[in-house]
Design a protein around this motif. Structure first.
Motif, PDB file in Angstrom:
ATOM      1  N   PRO A  82       0.735  -1.019   0.129  1.00 13.89           N
ATOM      2  CA  PRO A  82       0.131   0.047   0.089  1.00 13.89           C
ATOM      3  C   PRO A  82       1.052   1.341  -0.035  1.00 13.89           C
ATOM      4  CG  PRO A  82       0.032  -0.788   2.056  1.00 13.89           C
ATOM      5  CD  PRO A  82       0.476  -1.947   1.039  1.00 13.89           C
ATOM      6  N   ASP A  83       2.148   1.187   0.155  1.00 18.21           N
ATOM      7  CA  ASP A  83       2.926   2.292   0.209  1.00 18.21           C
ATOM      8  C   ASP A  83       3.375   3.058  -1.343  1.00 18.21           C
ATOM      9  OD1 ASP A  83       3.023   2.618   2.931  1.00 18.21           O
ATOM     10  OD2 ASP A  83       4.578   1.261   3.402  1.00 18.21           O
ATOM     11  N   LEU A  84       3.272   1.757  -2.111  1.00 13.98           N
ATOM     12  CA  LEU A  84       3.345   2.095  -3.719  1.00 13.98           C
ATOM     13  C   LEU A  84       2.091   2.783  -4.232  1.00 13.98           C
ATOM     14  CD1 LEU A  84       5.439  -1.031  -4.902  1.00 13.98           C
ATOM     15  CD2 LEU A  84       6.266   1.188  -3.806  1.00 13.98           C
ATOM     16  N   PRO A  85       2.101   4.110  -4.737  1.00 12.20           N
ATOM     17  CA  PRO A  85       1.039   4.567  -5.748  1.00 12.20           C
ATOM     18  C   PRO A  85       0.677   3.801  -6.555  1.00 12.20           C
ATOM     19  CG  PRO A  85       2.902   5.964  -5.929  1.00 12.20           C
ATOM     20  CD  PRO A  85       3.359   4.977  -4.904  1.00 12.20           C
ATOM     21  N   GLN A  86      -0.459   3.376  -6.871  1.00 11.90           N
ATOM     22  CA  GLN A  86      -1.000   2.345  -8.080  1.00 11.90           C
ATOM     23  C   GLN A  86      -1.179   3.348  -9.247  1.00 11.90           C
ATOM     24  OE1 GLN A  86      -0.649   0.078  -9.953  1.00 11.90           O
ATOM     25  NE2 GLN A  86      -1.928  -1.421  -8.618  1.00 11.90           N
ATOM     26  N   ALA A  87      -0.929   3.023 -10.476  1.00 13.99           N
ATOM     27  CA  ALA A  87      -1.206   3.591 -11.309  1.00 13.99           C
ATOM     28  C   ALA A  87      -2.630   3.604 -11.836  1.00 13.99           C
ATOM     29  CB  ALA A  87      -0.276   3.136 -12.748  1.00 13.99           C
ATOM     30  N   GLU A  88      -3.110   4.709 -12.368  1.00 16.66           N
ATOM     31  CA  GLU A  88      -4.637   4.649 -12.793  1.00 16.66           C
ATOM     32  C   GLU A  88      -4.810   4.132 -14.230  1.00 16.66           C
ATOM     33  OE1 GLU A  88      -6.920   8.324 -13.839  1.00 16.66           O
ATOM     34  OE2 GLU A  88      -7.447   8.174 -11.861  1.00 16.66           O
ATOM     35  N   ARG A  89      -3.576   4.087 -15.077  1.00 19.99           N
ATOM     36  CA  ARG A  89      -3.789   3.403 -16.256  1.00 19.99           C
ATOM     37  C   ARG A  89      -2.339   3.210 -16.822  1.00 19.99           C
ATOM     38  NH1 ARG A  89      -7.760   3.401 -19.820  1.00 19.99           N
ATOM     39  NH2 ARG A  89      -7.285   2.861 -22.158  1.00 19.99           N
ATOM     40  N   ILE A  90      -2.386   2.057 -17.472  1.00 19.63           N
ATOM     41  CA  ILE A  90      -0.987   1.396 -18.019  1.00 19.63           C
ATOM     42  C   ILE A  90      -1.086   1.062 -19.621  1.00 19.63           C
ATOM     43  CG2 ILE A  90       0.325  -0.605 -17.959  1.00 19.63           C
ATOM     44  CD1 ILE A  90      -0.572  -1.161 -15.236  1.00 19.63           C
ATOM     45  N   VAL A  91      -0.002   1.634 -20.167  1.00 21.92           N
ATOM     46  CA  VAL A  91      -0.085   1.552 -21.676  1.00 21.92           C
ATOM     47  C   VAL A  91       1.222   0.576 -21.797  1.00 21.92           C
ATOM     48  CG1 VAL A  91       0.427   2.709 -23.721  1.00 21.92           C
ATOM     49  CG2 VAL A  91      -0.898   3.674 -22.054  1.00 21.92           C
ATOM     50  N   LEU A  92       1.048  -0.414 -22.509  1.00 22.88           N
ATOM     51  CA  LEU A  92       2.038  -1.387 -23.055  1.00 22.88           C
ATOM     52  C   LEU A  92       2.449  -1.433 -24.556  1.00 22.88           C
ATOM     53  CD1 LEU A  92       1.222  -4.452 -20.846  1.00 22.88           C
ATOM     54  CD2 LEU A  92       2.701  -2.348 -20.196  1.00 22.88           C
ATOM     55  N   ILE A  93       3.622  -1.287 -24.844  1.00 21.64           N
ATOM     56  CA  ILE A  93       3.928  -1.196 -26.197  1.00 21.64           C
ATOM     57  C   ILE A  93       4.991  -2.348 -26.452  1.00 21.64           C
ATOM     58  CG2 ILE A  93       4.987   0.142 -28.209  1.00 21.64           C
ATOM     59  CD1 ILE A  93       3.916   2.773 -26.524  1.00 21.64           C
ATOM     60  N   SER A  94       4.733  -3.213 -27.391  1.00 21.93           N
ATOM     61  CA  SER A  94       5.400  -4.657 -27.482  1.00 21.93           C
ATOM     62  C   SER A  94       5.894  -5.093 -26.230  1.00 21.93           C
ATOM     63  CB  SER A  94       6.633  -4.199 -28.491  1.00 21.93           C
ATOM     64  OG  SER A  94       6.117  -3.356 -29.747  1.00 21.93           O
ATOM     65  N   PRO A  95       5.146  -5.413 -25.269  1.00 21.54           N
ATOM     66  CA  PRO A  95       5.472  -5.512 -23.817  1.00 21.54           C
ATOM     67  C   PRO A  95       6.256  -7.104 -23.789  1.00 21.54           C
ATOM     68  CG  PRO A  95       3.197  -6.105 -24.139  1.00 21.54           C
ATOM     69  CD  PRO A  95       3.687  -5.434 -25.272  1.00 21.54           C
TER      70      PRO A  95
END
Length: 494
Positions: A214-227
């Motif tokens: 819980p100490d790590l801020p979670q992203a609201e959106r993730i964009v992956l390109i050729s992941p």
């Protein structure tokens, strides 16, 4: 008794096979050209433990010291034979990054004109540099986001930096970049992660870590390109190939490929350790995804938008579908696939079937995520359309994009997706406003064998994306949607 004898012979044959492979590696390494100082020099990067204690200012100070060290230990120590225009480490070369108005090998931050309305962290790929995501960073800045693009340890300097780096160093650097992004944008604003290739694996690893911590801020959106969700089986055993390198005479065995360094923002040479660390990271990520799905914790993931070429020589498109998207909840995620150019001109020469057939690659609809296939409008036309099936539905919608497959291009590639067609280094039609010493994407190769310093196969790989405007527009939709927030995300943790 018979089974024991059989097992004994299997082990003996396996040992002999391994010995033969290592002997061949040692022989080839001994005959290879000597390594350059950019292969043997190892920059003094921060370790994972040091990164955890550091901040952005401290990281940039160390980074600046590394580039000063690089100038003294490599550039100024070059032999006369290495002082050639095709060497990016020669300060008289047009490829030398130190001569550019901005050295995009270094970490950078793009601040918006006014107070930030959000933050994005951009993570580049293996052997790459922050240059690869600068166009996406600029679009985020235009929308009021502060863009933080970190140079991951071992990158942007010399290929020798990848001979000692660990994947834990990359994950620690990712967390450092997120801390800086959150500090600059402030609490309560959207946080996005954009990951290209191995950076995509790091973005997903961070998102899973944020579920548990819980100490790590979670992203609201993730964009992956050729992941890099999955890679080839070869990388899993790559570490064994470097064993002969423990003897100085076989130092080249620590390298899968040793090539001239003519790309100012990406390594051409590739050490065994880089393959091993990417394999370790990929396998860990797949285990974490499987365990989180089994425990029902993937519901805490934000929406994921992925762009992937159907044909990809570096990462597994199948793994993206089966190891990631098959496990995602119905949370607004989407998979965008770029098809081959299936026009009549290339049709007879293309592979068909298997993972190159979208109908066989994807599970049958309905799916928990939206799918988009960017493909030819018709078999005899270069015009492309987007074939869209919304999440939970079976009916396909066709959107005309007003874009075309270039007549000489039969497919995209792993390295093409984040670069527009006018990219000054990789574009098919490069913008001449910037000059990085070479136009790699615009080379039209015709000639005789042996005239080039590298194999032609390396240079014919598609290096830019004719559909980049579409990719950027789709990312922009997610930027705009974040302005009004998204249900299911604990904004107190953002």
């Amino acid at each position: 008794m018979k089974n024991l004898k059989l097992l004994k012979w299997i082990l003996i044959l396996a040992a002999l096979g391994l010995f033969a492979i290592l002997a061949a590696r040692a022989y080839l390494a001994h005959r290879a050209a000597p390594l350059g100082p950019w292969h043997t020099h190892v920059p003094n990067e921060l370790t994972a433990a040091e990164l955890a204690r550091s901040d952005w200012t401290g990281y940039l100070e160390v980074e600046s010291a590394i580039f000063t060290e690089l100038e003294m230990a490599v550039t100024r120590q070059l032999d006369p034979a290495d002082r050639v225009p095709a060497n990016r480490y020669f300060d008289g070369s047009p490829l030398y990054p130190g001569r550019f108005a901005q050295d995009w090998n270094r970490s950078f931050v793009l601040d918006p004109d006014g107070p930030p309305v959000g933050a994005v962290v951009l993570l580049h790929g293996l052997t790459d540099s922050p240059y690869s995501l600068r166009n996406i960073a600029r679009r985020y800045r235009e929308h009021g986001y502060v863009a933080v693009a970190i140079r991951l340890p071992g990158h942007g300097t010399v290929p020798g930096g990848l001979t000692v780096v660990d994947w834990e160093d990359w994950t620690a650097a990712t967390q450092l970049a997120v801390r800086e992004a959150r500090r600059r944008a402030g609490p309560g604003t959207p946080l996005h992660l954009v990951g290209y290739s191995q950076g995509g694996a790091l973005a997903m690893k961070y998102a899973l870590d944020a579920i548990d911590d819980p100490d790590l801020p979670q992203a609201e959106r993730i964009v992956l390109i050729s992941p890099m969700i999955g890679i080839t089986a070869f990388a899993r055993f790559a570490g064994l190939l470097g064993l002969p390198a423990i003897f100085p005479a076989f130092a080249n065995a620590a390298w899968i490929g040793v090539l001239p360094e003519f790309n100012p923002f990406k390594y051409n040479s590739f050490p065994v350790n880089a393959a091993r660390q990417s394999s370790l990271l990929s396998r860990l990520l797949q285990r974490r995804l499987a365990r989180a799905a089994q425990d029902g914790r993937l519901d805490a993931l934000p929406p994921i938008l992925t762009f992937q070429s159907i044909v990809d020589f570096t990462v597994s498109t199948r793994a993206i579908v089966d190891s990631l998207y098959a496990r995602l909840p119905a949370n607004g995620s989407e998979l965008v696939l770029f098809d081959l150019n299936r026009s009549v001109k290339f049709g007879p020469l293309l592979h068909f079937g298997g993972d190159l057939d979208p109908a066989r690659l994807l599970p049958a609809a309905p799916r928990a995520y939206r799918t988009t296939l960017v493909t030819n409008a018709e078999a005899d036309r270069r015009e492309v359309v987007a074939r869209v099936i919304p999440a939970g539905e079976t009916t396909e919608r066709i959107d005309r994009l007003g874009l075309q497959y270039p007549s000489t291009v039969f497919s995209l590639s792993h390295v093409a997706l984040p670069f527009p067609s006018n990219d000054p280094l990789y574009g098919l039609e490069p913008d001449e406003a910037e000059d990085f010493g070479i136009r790699l994407g615009a080379l039209s190769l015709r000639g005789e064998r042996g005239a080039l310093i590298v194999g032609a196969d390396m240079l014919i790989r598609m290096s830019s994306n004719p559909f980049f405007p579409y990719l950027l527009d789709r990312i922009e939709e997610g930027i705009d949607s974040s302005a009004s927030g998204r249900s299911g995300i604990d904004r107190d943790r953002l």
